[in-house]
Design an enzyme around this catalytic site. Structure first.
Site, PDB file in Angstrom:
ATOM      1  N   PRO A  74      -4.320   2.927  14.714  1.00 33.86           N
ATOM      2  CA  PRO A  74      -4.284   4.389  14.739  1.00 33.86           C
ATOM      3  C   PRO A  74      -5.676   5.004  14.814  1.00 33.86           C
ATOM      4  O   PRO A  74      -6.675   4.383  14.445  1.00 33.86           O
ATOM      5  CB  PRO A  74      -3.628   4.734  13.401  1.00 33.86           C
ATOM      6  CG  PRO A  74      -4.046   3.621  12.493  1.00 33.86           C
ATOM      7  CD  PRO A  74      -4.107   2.391  13.368  1.00 33.86           C
ATOM      8  N   THR A  75      -5.715   6.228  15.284  1.00 34.21           N
ATOM      9  CA  THR A  75      -6.939   7.010  15.278  1.00 34.21           C
ATOM     10  C   THR A  75      -7.160   7.582  13.882  1.00 34.21           C
ATOM     11  O   THR A  75      -6.481   7.205  12.927  1.00 34.21           O
ATOM     12  CB  THR A  75      -6.865   8.119  16.341  1.00 34.21           C
ATOM     13  OG1 THR A  75      -8.131   8.716  16.493  1.00 34.21           O
ATOM     14  CG2 THR A  75      -5.822   9.169  15.977  1.00 34.21           C
ATOM     15  N   ASN A  76      -8.086   8.531  13.729  1.00 36.87           N
ATOM     16  CA  ASN A  76      -8.369   9.144  12.425  1.00 36.87           C
ATOM     17  C   ASN A  76      -7.128   9.852  11.887  1.00 36.87           C
ATOM     18  O   ASN A  76      -6.519  10.665  12.598  1.00 36.87           O
ATOM     19  CB  ASN A  76      -9.506  10.165  12.566  1.00 36.87           C
ATOM     20  CG  ASN A  76     -10.773   9.533  13.098  1.00 36.87           C
ATOM     21  OD1 ASN A  76     -11.463   8.816  12.410  1.00 36.87           O
ATOM     22  ND2 ASN A  76     -11.070   9.802  14.368  1.00 36.87           N
TER      23      ASN A  76
ATOM     24  N   GLY B  44       1.056   4.390   3.637  1.00 36.46           N
ATOM     25  CA  GLY B  44       2.188   3.752   2.983  1.00 36.46           C
ATOM     26  C   GLY B  44       3.196   4.738   2.421  1.00 36.46           C
ATOM     27  O   GLY B  44       4.419   4.550   2.562  1.00 36.46           O
TER      28      GLY B  44
ATOM     29  N   ARG C  61     -13.849  13.759  17.939  1.00 35.26           N
ATOM     30  CA  ARG C  61     -12.913  12.941  17.182  1.00 35.26           C
ATOM     31  C   ARG C  61     -11.473  13.343  17.479  1.00 35.26           C
ATOM     32  O   ARG C  61     -11.178  14.494  17.777  1.00 35.26           O
ATOM     33  CB  ARG C  61     -13.174  13.074  15.675  1.00 35.26           C
ATOM     34  CG  ARG C  61     -14.483  12.482  15.198  1.00 35.26           C
ATOM     35  CD  ARG C  61     -14.484  10.966  15.269  1.00 35.26           C
ATOM     36  NE  ARG C  61     -15.743  10.406  14.782  1.00 35.26           N
ATOM     37  CZ  ARG C  61     -16.811  10.179  15.523  1.00 35.26           C
ATOM     38  NH1 ARG C  61     -16.774  10.477  16.832  1.00 35.26           N
ATOM     39  NH2 ARG C  61     -17.896   9.663  15.021  1.00 35.26           N
TER      40      ARG C  61
ATOM     41  N   LEU D 211      -2.138   6.891   1.780  1.00 32.29           N
ATOM     42  CA  LEU D 211      -1.804   7.917   2.765  1.00 32.29           C
ATOM     43  C   LEU D 211      -0.731   7.434   3.726  1.00 32.29           C
ATOM     44  O   LEU D 211       0.293   8.096   3.923  1.00 32.29           O
ATOM     45  CB  LEU D 211      -3.073   8.317   3.520  1.00 32.29           C
ATOM     46  CG  LEU D 211      -2.909   9.260   4.707  1.00 32.29           C
ATOM     47  CD1 LEU D 211      -2.368  10.615   4.249  1.00 32.29           C
ATOM     48  CD2 LEU D 211      -4.231   9.428   5.452  1.00 32.29           C
TER      49      LEU D 211
ATOM     50  N   HIS E 262     -12.368  10.719   3.866  1.00 32.64           N
ATOM     51  CA  HIS E 262     -12.631  10.802   5.300  1.00 32.64           C
ATOM     52  C   HIS E 262     -12.988  12.240   5.667  1.00 32.64           C
ATOM     53  O   HIS E 262     -13.003  13.134   4.827  1.00 32.64           O
ATOM     54  CB  HIS E 262     -11.409  10.329   6.095  1.00 32.64           C
ATOM     55  CG  HIS E 262     -11.194   8.862   6.060  1.00 32.64           C
ATOM     56  ND1 HIS E 262     -10.271   8.261   5.237  1.00 32.64           N
ATOM     57  CD2 HIS E 262     -11.808   7.854   6.733  1.00 32.64           C
ATOM     58  CE1 HIS E 262     -10.311   6.949   5.414  1.00 32.64           C
ATOM     59  NE2 HIS E 262     -11.231   6.673   6.316  1.00 32.64           N
TER      60      HIS E 262
ATOM     61  N   TYR F 174     -15.850  -2.890   7.620  1.00 29.10           N
ATOM     62  CA  TYR F 174     -14.431  -2.548   7.703  1.00 29.10           C
ATOM     63  C   TYR F 174     -13.857  -2.968   9.051  1.00 29.10           C
ATOM     64  O   TYR F 174     -12.768  -3.554   9.126  1.00 29.10           O
ATOM     65  CB  TYR F 174     -14.271  -1.042   7.506  1.00 29.10           C
ATOM     66  CG  TYR F 174     -12.848  -0.541   7.513  1.00 29.10           C
ATOM     67  CD1 TYR F 174     -12.025  -0.719   6.408  1.00 29.10           C
ATOM     68  CD2 TYR F 174     -12.334   0.130   8.616  1.00 29.10           C
ATOM     69  CE1 TYR F 174     -10.727  -0.241   6.396  1.00 29.10           C
ATOM     70  CE2 TYR F 174     -11.036   0.608   8.621  1.00 29.10           C
ATOM     71  CZ  TYR F 174     -10.233   0.430   7.510  1.00 29.10           C
ATOM     72  OH  TYR F 174      -8.948   0.898   7.503  1.00 29.10           O
TER      73      TYR F 174
ATOM     74  N   SER G 282      -7.264   0.007  12.716  1.00 27.54           N
ATOM     75  CA  SER G 282      -8.010   1.260  12.805  1.00 27.54           C
ATOM     76  C   SER G 282      -8.726   1.315  14.154  1.00 27.54           C
ATOM     77  O   SER G 282      -9.112   0.283  14.709  1.00 27.54           O
ATOM     78  CB  SER G 282      -9.028   1.350  11.677  1.00 27.54           C
ATOM     79  OG  SER G 282      -9.960   2.381  11.903  1.00 27.54           O
TER      80      SER G 282
ATOM     81  N   ASP H  74     -24.265  10.996  12.598  1.00 25.22           N
ATOM     82  CA  ASP H  74     -23.126  11.471  13.373  1.00 25.22           C
ATOM     83  C   ASP H  74     -22.045  10.404  13.524  1.00 25.22           C
ATOM     84  O   ASP H  74     -20.873  10.716  13.710  1.00 25.22           O
ATOM     85  CB  ASP H  74     -23.577  11.885  14.780  1.00 25.22           C
ATOM     86  CG  ASP H  74     -24.028  13.338  14.847  1.00 25.22           C
ATOM     87  OD1 ASP H  74     -23.664  14.113  13.940  1.00 25.22           O
ATOM     88  OD2 ASP H  74     -24.738  13.689  15.801  1.00 25.22           O
TER      89      ASP H  74
ATOM     90  N   GLY I 261       0.814  -1.209   0.000  1.00 25.73           N
ATOM     91  CA  GLY I 261       0.000   0.000   0.000  1.00 25.73           C
ATOM     92  C   GLY I 261       0.848   1.258   0.000  1.00 25.73           C
ATOM     93  O   GLY I 261       0.489   2.266   0.608  1.00 25.73           O
TER      94      GLY I 261
END
Length: 310
Positions: free
Chosen positions: A164-166, A17, A210, A15, A180, A137, A108, A270, A11
Site C-alpha cells: 500500500p501507499t501512505n 489491522g 505523496r 491502523l 506519519h 524498514y 509498504s 524531504d 496486528g
C-alpha cells in the site's frame, strides 16, 4: 475464504489491522482470532510456533509491524529492521509449517527505489537505491515479500503480498514523534488552533509529492485480494493520485479550521521527491478507492477529536 473460516489478523489493534477486523465483521466473517502483544509476542519464534500449533488457522492477514514516520524511521533504523524482519519471518514460516491455506503479507510502498520511475510499477522493485531515511524498514519489508514469493513459487503455498501507499484514517498513531505525515500534521494544526497560534511549521520544503490512501479502502482491497488473488508477485494498492506536502498542509488547515499561516522548515529532510504507485493491476480486479482525500481527512479528524487523540 468462507464465512466460517478461521482468520487470524496479526496486528489487529493497529491502523490496518483494526480496519481489517471491522470490514471482515461487516462482511459476515465472525470466526476471527486476535491476540494482543501481551498474549502473543510475534518477536518470539517459539511462542508463534506454539500459537499456530494450538489453533487451526485457515487464513492470516499479516498486518503487525513496527511503524513510524520519517523521524522515527531515520533515528531507529536498527529496531525497524530487526523487529519487522523478525515478525515477518516468524509468522510466515509458522504459516508454512502449520499448513495455513492462505497468507496475505502487508508491505509498504517504501520498498521501491528512491528515484523509481513514476508511477511506480511492481517491477521497479530492486532496480535502484532505497530512500536512506527508511532503509531499515524497507529492507525488512522486501525480505518478507520475497519470502512469501518464494514459498508461493517453489512450494505451492498461497502466500501473497500487497504494497500500500501512505495510509491514514481512524486508529492512526498521533504521537508527536512517532506518527506519519497525516496524523503528525493533523496534531500540529489542531494544537495550533486550540492554542490560538499564528503559524504552523511543516517539515521540509513542501514540494515532495505523496499519495494517501484511507485505511478502510485498503482493508476492502486486502479482503478482495485474500478472496481472489493468488499470484506470487506482490501487488500495489493506492489511489493513483498524489499531491504535494504543501497542498496537503492547505487541505489540513481547512479540515481542522486553523486560520494562521503555514511555514516550511527547509532544514528538515524531504525524503523521496515523489512516490506514486501504478495501481493498474488491482483496478483490473474490480477494486477502486471510495474516499477522496478531503472526505477521508474530515472523517479522520472527527474520529481523532472524539477519541481524544490530541
Amino acid at each position: 475464504m468462507e464465512k466460517n473460516s478461521t482468520v487470524f489478523v496479526a496486528g489487529h489493534r493497529g491502523l490496518v489491522g483494526s480496519s481489517i477486523i471491522r470490514k471482515l465483521r461487516e462482511k459476515g466473517y465472525n470466526n476471527l482470532i486476535c491476540q494482543t502483544r501481551q498474549e502473543l509476542d510475534l518477536l518470539n519464534q517459539a511462542a508463534v510456533n506454539r500459537f499456530f500449533a494450538e489453533n487451526r488457522i485457515d487464513f492470516v492477514f499479516l498486518a503487525a509491524a513496527k511503524v513510524g514516520g520519517i523521524l522515527a524511521n531515520a533515528t531507529h533504523q536498527t529496531e525497524f529492521l530487526y523487529q519487522n524482519i523478525t515478525i515477518a519471518t516468524n509468522v510466515i514460516q509458522a504459516c508454512a509449517d502449520h499448513n495455513v491455506k492462505k497468507l496475505l503479507n502487508l508491505g509498504s510502498s517504501c520498498i521501491y527505489p528512491k528515484l523509481a520511475p513514476q508511477p511506480i510499477q511492481e517491477e521497479s522493485l530492486l532496480t535502484g537505491p532505497l530512500e536512506p531515511t527508511n532503509e531499515g524498514y524497507a529492507i525488512a519489508k522486501i525480505a518478507a515479500l520475497k519470502l512469501c514469493e518464494m514459498h508461493n513459487r517453489y512450494h505451492g503455498r498461497c502466500f501473497i503480498s500487497a504494497m500500500p501507499t501512505n495510509l491514514y484514517g481512524p486508529g492512526d498513531n498521533f504521537h508527536p514523534e512517532l506518527s506519519h505525515v497525516i496524523p503528525g500534521m493533523m496534531r500540529r494544526f489542531h494544537q495550533a488552533k486550540t492554542k490560538n497560534l499564528s503559524e504552523v511549521t511543516v517539515w521540509g520544503s513542501g514540494k515532495p509529492l505523496r499519495e494517501f490512501l484511507h485505511v478502510d479502502d485498503l482493508a476492502d482491497a486486502l479482503i478482495l485480494l485474500m478472496e481472489t488473488y493468488n499470484n506470487p508477485s506482490h501487488i500495489n494498492v493506492g489511489t493513483g493520485k498524489d499531491c504535494s506536502i504543501a497542498e496537503l498542509a492547505e487541505t489540513m488547515k481547512s479540515v481542522v479550521g486553523f486560520t494562521g499561516r503555514i511555514t516550511f522548515d527547509t532544514s528538515k529532510p524531504d525524503g523521496t521527491p515523489r512516490k506514486l504507485l501504478d495501481i493498474t493491476k488491482i483496478l483490473k480486479l474490480g477494486w477502486s478507492p471510495k474516499h477522496s482525500l478531503q472526505s477521508g481527512l474530515d472523517q479522520t479528524y472527527r474520529w481523532a477529536v472524539e477519541n481524544n487523540q490530541f
